[in-house]
Design a protein around this motif. Structure first.
Motif: not given
Length: 453
Positions: A209-216, A346-354
């Motif tokens: 959904v974010i397209g090809k990953i570029k950076h993490v 195409n964008g970013w997704i961020h996950v952390t606890r909660g």
């Protein structure tokens, strides 16, 4: 050592569980093997012991006792009784005696129980030799993870081991090899893999959904520049076998600032905040990137700072910059917000606890379909371990995956020491063109008398 007998039914059950590992497709254990009438008989439960009865060990033990079909039967710790962060408060009591009492209290009100008490040990060899134990929790300080895990595996146990799965890189390779050799079920305490927020983020990324990953960006806590407890050198408390607690590590003067909980800030025992947390957030990063069985091609330690005193020697501020196949780059360290943030075309997704956030809020709306790819779904980490023991299906956080997740941290410590970037072959798990770095990575700085075997 006291001998423990086991019934023929118990032997048959354990042999059945081991034999199913030879079957290609996962099997469901028949009720006739594990119990009757839809409930697991107390004498036919999955039995387990716990090595390391500090805060995390007690928590792991409590959670596993609550899973249906389990029975805690023994505990092991080199300290009879110690306390948590708020030393002296009865509710924080930990250690061998406190763990034994916790188990016996748990089963005291169980109707129809044939529970015969909980045995307590100071030597992990003795608890691992118990033929009537199916599985072992290993929640010792990091410097004991490998030896206790290997002893348990070689005695035919399935293992739940806390993260980071090993203190040194070579230990990780040994554990992975032994798990495969024994056809063992292994679960690492990287419980975020069983958290639905992280699972949601991983599925979104894996489905593109974010397209090809570029950076993490992988955010971990800052280290400690000052002692976190009394740094006065003292005699160890009478309740603690400090020689055994030190084990394979170098013998250092005892102080509370390097003892229970705070041992992790010195590399003699742990790897600081980097190695304490890399098995959480970098583990999730790898999962989303599809790198569970691989790793970076380049690792470099950048901008590390260290405490002024010699009480601790792990970094305070740190950044680990990695390059992966396909042009993906990552940054692991205290320079980033806590959690894991994948950035793609195409964008970013961020996950952390909660919490989970995204550049496009529609991706997070309930019912949104990320795509056909489904990540391993484990709603509960301890239940997933027990299910693995019963079915012989690999758990959500197996040894090989855990080892790969923390490998960039191991390599980064070498990069910091030699002062240069490390070129890495993830398939062969070897440093490329740098004999000094390879030798440092594979070193086991253990005291004489300790070996992997």
């Amino acid at each position: 050592m006291k001998k423990h007998s086991q019934s023929s039914a118990g032997r048959s059950r354990r042999q059945f569980l081991k034999n199913t590992a030879l079957v290609a497709a996962p099997m469901i254990v028949p009720a006739s093997v594990l119990g009757k009438g839809g409930a697991t008989a107390p004498s036919e439960r999955i039995t387990f012991g716990t090595i390391g009865c500090g805060g995390q060990g007690m928590a792991d033990m409590d959670r596993l006792m609550k899973v249906a079909g389990t029975q805690a039967v023994a505990v092991c710790d080199v300290d009879e009784l110690h306390y948590g962060k708020h030393e002296g408060r009865q509710g924080d009591a930990r250690g061998r005696d406190a763990a034994k009492l916790r188990v016996e209290q748990h089963y005291s009100n169980e109707k129809g129980s044939d529970f015969k008490g909980c045995d307590a040990y100071s030597d992990y060899h003795e608890i691992c030799a118990r033929e009537d134990i199916d599985a072992m929790i290993v929640a010792t300080p990091d410097h004991w993870h490998a030896l206790c895990t290997l002893e348990a595996l070689r005695n035919g146990k399935d293992v739940y081991c806390e993260k980071p799965v090993t203190h040194w890189f070579a230990e990780g390779q040994a554990v992975v090899a032994e798990v495969a050799k024994q056809n063992a079920i292994f679960q690492t305490g990287s419980q975020q893999r069983s958290d639905q927020i992280f699972h949601q983020g991983v599925e979104l990324v894996q489905n593109g959904v974010i397209g090809k990953i570029k950076h993490v960006d992988i955010g971990l806590p800052q280290g400690h520049s000052e002692p976190q407890a009394d740094a006065t050198v003292k005699d160890p408390p009478a309740s603690l076998d400090y020689e055994m607690w030190t084990g394979p590590s170098s013998m250092m003067p005892y102080m509370k600032a390097r003892s229970h909980w705070n041992w992790r800030w010195h590399t003699n025992y742990g790897g600081g905040q980097l190695m304490d947390w890399i098995g959480h957030h970098n583990d999730i990063a790898h999962w989303g990137m599809g790198m569970d069985q691989s790793g970076p091609s380049k690792v470099e330690a950048v901008g590390w700072t260290f405490p002024a005193s010699d009480v601790y020697d792990s970094p305070v501020d740190y950044d680990v910059r990695c390059e992966y196949a396909g042009g993906i780059t990552t940054s692991i360290g205290s320079v980033n917000p806590m959690g894991c943030k994948w950035t793609g075309e195409n964008g970013w997704i961020h996950v952390t606890r909660g919490k989970i956030t995204a550049s496009n809020s529609e991706w997070l709306v309930e019912g949104f379909s990320a795509g056909d790819k489904k990540a391993y779904n484990s709603p509960d980490h301890q239940t997933n371990f027990v299910d693995g023991i019963k079915t012989r299906k690999e758990c959500v956080a197996p040894a090989a995956t855990a080892h790969r997740s923390i490998s960039p941290g191991h390599i980064a410590y070498v990069s910091q020491k030699v002062g240069r970037a490390i070129q890495w072959d993830p398939a062969a798990e070897k440093v490329i063109g740098d004999d000094e770095a390879q030798k440092l990575l594979m070193a086991l700085p253990w005291r004489k008398g300790y070996e992997l075997g």
